[in-house]
Design a protein around this motif. Sequence first.
Motif: not given
Length: 166
Positions: A126-131, A104-124
Amino acid sequence: RSGRAHATWAGSGSRQGGVVEREVRGLGRLARLLWRTAQLVRAGRSHGSVDVVHANDLDTLPAAFLLARRWDARLVYDAHELYSEFEAPAPPLARRLTLALERGLARRTESIVTVSEGMARELLPRLKLQSEPLVVMNAPTRADEPLQRFEHGPLRAVYQGRLGPG
């Protein structure tokens, strides 16, 4: 002040316990998150307004969200961990609540930053992100050079962050 590591992270192995015990620990972790949020918001209010609020992991995201909204500031979420999986096996109720809060909170952020390509693919998903989150590697640039031979074979180095059971 010096910190203390929980026994689980000091190499004694993963704490299992029964379902109820794991749920209580997970819900206790969420209660500490709420307490910490109140402390951070109280401390943040003493500062003047800012343009950007940077939340470093879920333990600061609720406070960062409230402060960013108060100041009409941009919110950046820097996600290093999968907090809903902090304990293995994850307690189901605490996992659902933690994930719902983070989503709920992550989807209200301006930007999300993470530490690896694998983590980015997992968060997409999991957090139902648009990008996909922006990846910022916290490691030196890799140099593709031949390995030098030593008496017992090639020398190999591994760059590793914190590692714990599970």
